[in-house]
Design an enzyme around this catalytic site. Structure first.
Site, PDB file in Angstrom:
ATOM      1  N   SER A 169       4.618   5.071  -5.449  1.00 31.41           N
ATOM      2  CA  SER A 169       5.238   6.336  -5.834  1.00 31.41           C
ATOM      3  C   SER A 169       6.132   6.182  -7.059  1.00 31.41           C
ATOM      4  O   SER A 169       6.610   5.086  -7.375  1.00 31.41           O
ATOM      5  CB  SER A 169       6.085   6.886  -4.685  1.00 31.41           C
ATOM      6  OG  SER A 169       5.321   7.026  -3.519  1.00 31.41           O
TER       7      SER A 169
HETATM    8  N1  SAH Z   1       4.951   3.277   0.111  1.00 28.62           N
HETATM    9  C1  SAH Z   1       3.932   2.748  -0.787  1.00 28.62           C
HETATM   10  C2  SAH Z   1       3.105   3.832  -1.458  1.00 28.62           C
HETATM   11  C3  SAH Z   1       2.099   4.261  -0.595  1.00 28.62           C
HETATM   12  S1  SAH Z   1       0.712   5.186  -1.133  1.00 28.62           S
HETATM   13  C4  SAH Z   1       4.527   1.867  -1.847  1.00 28.62           C
HETATM   14  O1  SAH Z   1       5.746   1.799  -1.966  1.00 28.62           O
HETATM   15  O2  SAH Z   1       3.741   1.228  -2.554  1.00 28.62           O
HETATM   16  C5  SAH Z   1       0.266   5.742   0.496  1.00 28.62           C
HETATM   17  C6  SAH Z   1      -0.179   4.666   1.438  1.00 28.62           C
HETATM   18  O3  SAH Z   1      -0.427   5.292   2.693  1.00 28.62           O
HETATM   19  C7  SAH Z   1      -1.470   3.979   1.028  1.00 28.62           C
HETATM   20  O4  SAH Z   1      -1.285   2.595   1.027  1.00 28.62           O
HETATM   21  C8  SAH Z   1      -2.456   4.418   2.113  1.00 28.62           C
HETATM   22  O5  SAH Z   1      -3.432   3.443   2.397  1.00 28.62           O
HETATM   23  C9  SAH Z   1      -1.527   4.665   3.293  1.00 28.62           C
HETATM   24  N2  SAH Z   1      -2.057   5.542   4.340  1.00 28.62           N
HETATM   25  C10 SAH Z   1      -2.797   6.681   4.194  1.00 28.62           C
HETATM   26  N3  SAH Z   1      -3.089   7.199   5.401  1.00 28.62           N
HETATM   27  C11 SAH Z   1      -2.529   6.379   6.339  1.00 28.62           C
HETATM   28  C12 SAH Z   1      -2.492   6.366   7.764  1.00 28.62           C
HETATM   29  N4  SAH Z   1      -3.106   7.301   8.502  1.00 28.62           N
HETATM   30  N5  SAH Z   1      -1.824   5.374   8.382  1.00 28.62           N
HETATM   31  C13 SAH Z   1      -1.191   4.399   7.656  1.00 28.62           C
HETATM   32  N6  SAH Z   1      -1.204   4.355   6.313  1.00 28.62           N
HETATM   33  C14 SAH Z   1      -1.868   5.330   5.655  1.00 28.62           C
END
Ligand code: SAH
Length: 229
Positions: free
Chosen positions: A73
């Site tokens: 993000s």
């Molecule tokens: N917090 C992260 C950014 C995440 S992007 C950082 O600091 O880099 C969103 C993330 O959510 C992705 O890695 C994606 O794979 C995960 N995601 C999406 N759906 C999900 C679910 N149902 N359960 C767990 N993770 C999920």
């Protein structure tokens, strides 16, 4: 970029975050972010969480790709979401969507323990190695579906979701302590979502207030085929 250039870039980024917090205060109610949150943003080396070719962009206030169709993000969004969680030193925090592990590292600077669930196994494993290398011993990562939360470690003082579900998942509310805070983007994929700050009351109700229009990747249902490469 050498260490000195990186640290200058990080200082400039902090100024931009502070300016954006002032500009968005009418929405968020937070013109000035907590010094603890700003100190954590100043400390965590964001370039360690992106690929080498992106190192020079790591301290620009924008999201970056982390592979698998996912993004780390925008720094301002990480900062404001962390601020809205109102974390204390003794707090145990649940994160859904570990991704690169950057948000987890920021949380780990100001909370006691961070429990992070990631649905893409490769991302979870890479984040685990990276956070161990950077000495974040208080981040715990589990591969699994975030819609279920992390029942074995519940209840939590705070829950943060970094991908957008169409509505607030019940399990995440159930795993929040009374007085606990939930910060979550909600909306349909491809549409502008709304960032909510919610608080669980002593009688188990969830009081929510909308904060900001945001654009997150969708939170995929646990049975969806994701790019596991
Ligand atoms: N917090 C992260 C950014 C995440 S992007 C950082 O600091 O880099 C969103 C993330 O959510 C992705 O890695 C994606 O794979 C995960 N995601 C999406 N759906 C999900 C679910 N149902 N359960 C767990 N993770 C999920």
């Amino acid at each position: 970029m050498d260490e000195q250039e990186l640290s200058l870039a990080r200082e400039r980024l902090l100024e931009e975050i502070a300016a954006e917090a002032r500009h968005t205060a009418d929405w968020t109610g937070r013109a000035v972010l907590s010094p603890r949150v700003m100190a954590a943003m100043a400390k965590v080396p964001r370039h360690e969480f992106v690929s080498a070719p992106d190192h020079a962009l790591a301290y620009v206030n924008r999201p970056l790709s982390i592979g698998h169709g996912q993004t780390i993000s925008q720094p301002y969004i990480v900062a404001i979401m962390t601020d809205l969680l109102d974390i204390n030193e003794s707090d145990r925090v649940l994160e859904i969507g570990c991704g690169s592990g950057y948000q987890a590292a920021v949380l780990a600077e100001i909370a006691k323990d961070v429990y992070s669930v990631e649905v893409v196994p490769t991302l979870a494993e890479e984040a685990r190695l990276r956070l161990a290398r950077l000495n974040y011993a208080n981040v715990h990562i589990r591969i699994g579906d975030g819609y279920a939360g992390w029942p074995d470690q519940a209840p939590f003082d705070a829950v943060i979701v970094t991908s957008a579900p169409p509505s607030i998942p019940d399990a995440l509310v159930d795993q929040l302590k009374a007085g606990g805070r939930l910060v979550i983007p909600v909306g349909r994929a491809g549409e502008t979502q709304t960032l909510y700050r919610c608080e669980r009351t002593a009688d188990g109700r969830l009081v929510r207030s909308s904060k900001l229009p945001v654009a997150f990747v969708p939170m995929v249902p646990g049975d969806t085929e994701v790019d596991k490469g």
